[in-house]
Design an enzyme around this catalytic site. Structure first.
Site, short mmCIF file in Angstrom:
data_model
loop_
_atom_site.label_atom_id
_atom_site.label_comp_id
_atom_site.label_asym_id
_atom_site.label_seq_id
_atom_site.Cartn_x
_atom_site.Cartn_y
_atom_site.Cartn_z
NE ARG A 42 53.72 60.56 36.46
CZ ARG A 42 53.71 59.25 36.58
NH1 ARG A 42 55.08 58.97 36.64
NH2 ARG A 42 53.04 58.43 36.59
N GLY A 360 46.03 55.91 32.30
CA GLY A 360 46.51 56.41 31.23
C GLY A 360 45.46 56.60 29.99
N GLY A 383 49.93 53.13 38.75
CA GLY A 383 50.04 51.71 39.70
C GLY A 383 49.59 52.24 41.03
#
Length: 415
Positions: A42, A360, A383
């Site tokens: 990330r 994931g 999400g």
């Protein structure tokens, strides 16, 4: 859901940031083990935005959350290790602040020079972050001149640093945010057709809204994993000892009815890979979907099903993928998922398919197949990706679209 006008979202292109304090909201909620970042994915995804701003003379101030501290400080949720990793990756000092608001932070940021980078401590140490408190957002906004949201994976949260703040100052989408919007948003709302969605996973109950929405806007929906068992059970198929949800039979029938009304085809397996237990080395066999032994469980789609899916995929222009077709974690129950991943990767490489994947387990499967880099776009958002698949509006994206602050461009910013 009201369709968002993507053209109203302001980007970094044409934005003069020289000498400006730019607040960059990133999602650096990364795993930290023994005081060090264990997976920097990330962080790496937001580097193009940070580097582009630095190169154009901005004073970059990075905002993020880590974990769910619920307003309480703890060593485990401090962003200090993340700041150290960012410093290593950009090859330049990153000044870390022990808080994200307050007089010490405001005064400390005054000393930043053009091209400098600072990171503020965990936003969620303040309860106003998760309650979308406007006063907290105003404190954050006072720290900068321009706001850049590059945290698509937090876009489904109506939090102060992603929603309220965008209404308080000139606000722009970062490079990662726009990449996600372009890939995910357009693939759902304006895809090149025909378009197929693959939705896998263990339980229908976790993806009811996703299935219901995709049934109304896709041309083909492939149902995989344990969810397919519930669909088969609703059709009167004996799924043996497989995982399924009898309480959701009416739900899947409703989804099927929506699909039929919308002209969307739902593809279920015609043969299955079954075994007595889900364990390494267990005996398994392939059987017709109407001949599943009562003492065995479905763990993957069979070869006939996979060949049919590969043939259908070859006629598609766009693919959305969330969730594996089977229990891919243990051999040989990943064969179906990996085979279809290889086919999607091949078609994408050849320029015949726009492929967008997220989640994931999906990313893990694509990496196992070695085709993640072949896909048109792989979203790291969890999400937010699911919320968009479910047809829900993302608060952060809506907030950016509602802003029409556009100072006259004076130069072009390159990534």
């Amino acid at each position: 859901m009201k369709t968002i006008d993507f053209s109203s979202i302001k980007t970094l292109n044409g934005l003069d940031v020289k000498g400006k304090r730019v607040l960059v909201r990133a999602d650096l909620n990364v795993p930290v083990e023994n005081g060090e970042v264990a997976d920097a994915t990330r962080i790496n995804r937001v580097l193009p935005t940070i580097n582009a701003l630095r190169e154009n003379g901005a004073k970059v101030i990075v905002l993020s959350h880590l974990g769910r501290p619920k307003g309480e400080r703890s060593p485990e949720t401090s962003l200090r290790p993340v700041s150290a990793k960012l410093e290593e990756l950009i090859g330049a000092p990153v000044r870390f602040f022990d808080d994200c608001v307050g007089p010490e932070v405001r005064e400390g940021l005054q000393s930043l020079e053009e091209g400098d980078v600072a990171m503020l401590e965990n936003l969620r140490y303040h309860k106003g972050e998760t309650t979308n408190d406007m006063n907290f957002a105003k404190e954050l906004a006072a720290l900068g001149d321009i706001y850049v949201d590059d945290a698509f994976s937090s876009a489904h949260r109506a939090h102060a640093s992603v929603e309220a703040i965008a209404h308080l100052m000139p606000s722009y989408a970062g490079l990662l945010m726009m990449a996600e919007i372009d890939a995910v948003g357009r693939a759902i709302e304006d895809p090149k057709r025909p378009v197929m969605a693959i939705v896998g996973g263990a339980k229908v109950s976790t993806k009811i809204d996703v299935l219901s929405n995709l049934a109304t806007c896709m041309d083909v929906v492939v149902v995989g994993g344990g969810m397919a068992n519930t669909f088969l059970h609703a059709q009167g198929v004996n799924v043996g000892n497989s995982l399924y949800e009898p309480d959701f039979v009416d739900t899947v029938r409703d989804v099927a009815a929506k699909a039929k009304e919308s002209g969307c085809e739902i593809l279920l397996p015609v043969d299955e890979v079954v075994a007595v237990e889900f364990a390494p080395g267990t005996e398994w066999k392939v059987c017709d979907v109407n001949a599943i032994p009562s003492d065995m469980m479905v763990l993957d789609q069979g070869p006939k099903s996979i060949e049919r899916l590969k043939e259908r995929l070859a006629g598609m222009k766009t693919l959305l993928w969330n969730g594996p077709l089977g229990a891919f974690e243990i051999e040989p129950f990943g064969k179906g998922t990996l085979a279809l991943a290889h086919q999607a990767g091949k078609l994408s490489r050849e320029g015949k398919l726009i492929s967008v994947a997220g989640g994931g387990d999906t990313i893990r499967a694509l990496n196992m197949a070695g085709v993640a880099d072949d896909f048109t776009y792989v979203s790291t958002a969890g999400g937010a990706f699911l919320e968009w698949l479910a047809g829900r509006q993302l608060p952060a994206v809506a907030a950016l679209a509602s802003r029409r602050v556009a100072p006259p461009p004076s130069k072009t910013m390159a990534a």
